[in-house]
Design a protein around this motif. Structure first.
Motif, PDB file in Angstrom:
ATOM      1  N   TYR A 119       0.804  -1.222   0.000  1.00 17.56           N
ATOM      2  CA  TYR A 119       0.000   0.000   0.000  1.00 17.56           C
ATOM      3  C   TYR A 119       0.839   1.275   0.000  1.00 17.56           C
ATOM      4  CZ  TYR A 119      -3.811  -3.178   1.146  1.00 17.56           C
ATOM      5  OH  TYR A 119      -4.729  -4.204   1.127  1.00 17.56           O
ATOM      6  N   ILE A 120       2.166   1.145  -0.044  1.00 22.69           N
ATOM      7  CA  ILE A 120       3.029   2.316   0.054  1.00 22.69           C
ATOM      8  C   ILE A 120       3.856   2.463  -1.221  1.00 22.69           C
ATOM      9  CG2 ILE A 120       4.851   3.454   1.396  1.00 22.69           C
ATOM     10  CD1 ILE A 120       2.149   2.962   2.914  1.00 22.69           C
ATOM     11  N   THR A 166      -3.292   7.444  -3.546  1.00 19.36           N
ATOM     12  CA  THR A 166      -3.645   8.689  -2.865  1.00 19.36           C
ATOM     13  C   THR A 166      -2.423   9.597  -2.847  1.00 19.36           C
ATOM     14  OG1 THR A 166      -2.906   8.185  -0.610  1.00 19.36           O
ATOM     15  CG2 THR A 166      -5.051   7.300  -1.269  1.00 19.36           C
ATOM     16  N   LYS A 167      -2.591  10.764  -2.314  1.00 16.84           N
ATOM     17  CA  LYS A 167      -1.461  11.660  -2.057  1.00 16.84           C
ATOM     18  C   LYS A 167      -1.257  11.802  -0.552  1.00 16.84           C
ATOM     19  CE  LYS A 167      -1.936  14.212  -6.351  1.00 16.84           C
ATOM     20  NZ  LYS A 167      -2.118  15.525  -6.984  1.00 16.84           N
ATOM     21  N   PHE A 168      -1.747  10.827   0.218  1.00 15.88           N
ATOM     22  CA  PHE A 168      -1.701  10.860   1.681  1.00 15.88           C
ATOM     23  C   PHE A 168      -0.363  10.293   2.146  1.00 15.88           C
ATOM     24  CE2 PHE A 168      -3.017  10.193   6.039  1.00 15.88           C
ATOM     25  CZ  PHE A 168      -3.951  11.202   6.241  1.00 15.88           C
ATOM     26  N   PRO A 169       0.510  11.139   2.704  1.00 23.06           N
ATOM     27  CA  PRO A 169       1.841  10.670   3.087  1.00 23.06           C
ATOM     28  C   PRO A 169       1.849   9.786   4.330  1.00 23.06           C
ATOM     29  CG  PRO A 169       1.662  13.076   3.304  1.00 23.06           C
ATOM     30  CD  PRO A 169       0.324  12.560   2.905  1.00 23.06           C
ATOM     31  N   GLN A 224      -4.422  -0.094   4.640  1.00 25.34           N
ATOM     32  CA  GLN A 224      -3.493   0.956   4.209  1.00 25.34           C
ATOM     33  C   GLN A 224      -2.823   1.623   5.418  1.00 25.34           C
ATOM     34  OE1 GLN A 224      -6.393   3.229   1.973  1.00 25.34           O
ATOM     35  NE2 GLN A 224      -5.358   2.753   0.047  1.00 25.34           N
ATOM     36  N   ILE A 225      -3.616   1.920   6.435  1.00 24.20           N
ATOM     37  CA  ILE A 225      -3.091   2.589   7.630  1.00 24.20           C
ATOM     38  C   ILE A 225      -2.070   1.703   8.333  1.00 24.20           C
ATOM     39  CG2 ILE A 225      -3.685   3.519   9.909  1.00 24.20           C
ATOM     40  CD1 ILE A 225      -4.627   5.203   7.424  1.00 24.20           C
ATOM     41  N   TYR A 226      -2.406   0.432   8.521  1.00 26.60           N
ATOM     42  CA  TYR A 226      -1.477  -0.466   9.206  1.00 26.60           C
ATOM     43  C   TYR A 226      -0.219  -0.711   8.387  1.00 26.60           C
ATOM     44  CZ  TYR A 226      -4.641  -1.196  13.070  1.00 26.60           C
ATOM     45  OH  TYR A 226      -5.417  -0.999  14.182  1.00 26.60           O
ATOM     46  N   ASP A 227      -0.331  -0.725   7.063  1.00 23.31           N
ATOM     47  CA  ASP A 227       0.860  -0.867   6.231  1.00 23.31           C
ATOM     48  C   ASP A 227       1.730   0.383   6.338  1.00 23.31           C
ATOM     49  OD1 ASP A 227       2.554  -2.311   4.492  1.00 23.31           O
ATOM     50  OD2 ASP A 227       1.687  -1.333   2.735  1.00 23.31           O
ATOM     51  N   ALA A 228       1.097   1.549   6.402  1.00 17.61           N
ATOM     52  CA  ALA A 228       1.854   2.794   6.569  1.00 17.61           C
ATOM     53  C   ALA A 228       2.605   2.792   7.898  1.00 17.61           C
ATOM     54  CB  ALA A 228       0.918   4.002   6.482  1.00 17.61           C
ATOM     55  N   LEU A 229       1.964   2.309   8.956  1.00 21.18           N
ATOM     56  CA  LEU A 229       2.635   2.236  10.261  1.00 21.18           C
ATOM     57  C   LEU A 229       3.786   1.224  10.221  1.00 21.18           C
ATOM     58  CD1 LEU A 229      -0.448   2.411  12.645  1.00 21.18           C
ATOM     59  CD2 LEU A 229       1.311   4.172  12.312  1.00 21.18           C
ATOM     60  N   PHE A 285     -10.743  10.469   7.215  1.00 24.26           N
ATOM     61  CA  PHE A 285     -10.276  10.417   5.827  1.00 24.26           C
ATOM     62  C   PHE A 285     -10.850   9.147   5.201  1.00 24.26           C
ATOM     63  CE2 PHE A 285      -7.144  12.798   8.261  1.00 24.26           C
ATOM     64  CZ  PHE A 285      -7.036  13.957   7.506  1.00 24.26           C
ATOM     65  N   SER A 286     -12.086   9.246   4.740  1.00 27.38           N
ATOM     66  CA  SER A 286     -12.855   8.065   4.323  1.00 27.38           C
ATOM     67  C   SER A 286     -12.308   7.368   3.081  1.00 27.38           C
ATOM     68  CB  SER A 286     -14.320   8.442   4.111  1.00 27.38           C
ATOM     69  OG  SER A 286     -14.419   9.445   3.117  1.00 27.38           O
ATOM     70  N   HIS A 287     -11.374   7.995   2.382  1.00 26.98           N
ATOM     71  CA  HIS A 287     -10.788   7.335   1.213  1.00 26.98           C
ATOM     72  C   HIS A 287      -9.689   6.342   1.602  1.00 26.98           C
ATOM     73  CE1 HIS A 287      -8.035  10.655   1.996  1.00 26.98           C
ATOM     74  NE2 HIS A 287      -7.141  10.089   1.204  1.00 26.98           N
ATOM     75  N   LEU A 288      -9.340   6.298   2.890  1.00 28.80           N
ATOM     76  CA  LEU A 288      -8.320   5.372   3.385  1.00 28.80           C
ATOM     77  C   LEU A 288      -8.968   4.132   3.988  1.00 28.80           C
ATOM     78  CD1 LEU A 288      -5.973   7.934   5.177  1.00 28.80           C
ATOM     79  CD2 LEU A 288      -5.773   7.016   2.851  1.00 28.80           C
ATOM     80  N   THR A 289      -8.191   3.036   4.048  1.00 29.52           N
ATOM     81  CA  THR A 289      -8.683   1.794   4.641  1.00 29.52           C
ATOM     82  C   THR A 289      -7.748   1.373   5.777  1.00 29.52           C
ATOM     83  OG1 THR A 289      -7.388   0.342   3.202  1.00 29.52           O
ATOM     84  CG2 THR A 289      -9.568   1.039   2.382  1.00 29.52           C
TER      85      THR A 289
END
Length: 93
Positions: A11-12, A28-31, A60-65, A53-57
């Motif tokens: 997801y990154i 997305t453009k969400f860093p 995705q968030i856990y992969d970003a972390l 930010f409803s366009h995120l899942t």
């Protein structure tokens, strides 16, 4: 000593035209640094973040972390630069 494996982060991505090449959530453009800021610095939960930010899942968030913890020094540097830039702008206004 075990050899560290390179973890894939589906997801990154890093794209030169998005956030100056900083890692963002794919599509997305969400860093990644924003995920870190909201969750680890502001205390939001991943569930609260996706409501905001409803366009995120959640995946995705856990992969970003996960990406953050593997690239902590780099992301922390981006965060400190971003925070200082915000402080400078606020002082000018």
């Amino acid at each position: 000593m075990p050899v560290a494996q390179k973890i894939k982060h589906p997801y990154i991505v890093s794209i030169k035209t998005h956030c100056g090449g900083s890692p963002v959530i794919a599509g997305t453009k969400f860093p990644v640094r924003s995920v870190v800021f909201y969750i680890l610095r502001q205390g939001m939960t991943p569930e609260e973040l996706i409501k905001e930010f409803s366009h995120l899942t959640l995946p995705q968030i856990y992969d970003a972390l996960s990406y953050y913890y593997e690239h902590k020094e780099e992301i922390d540097k981006e965060l400190s630069m971003t925070e200082s830039d915000l402080r400078e702008k606020a002082a000018i206004i």
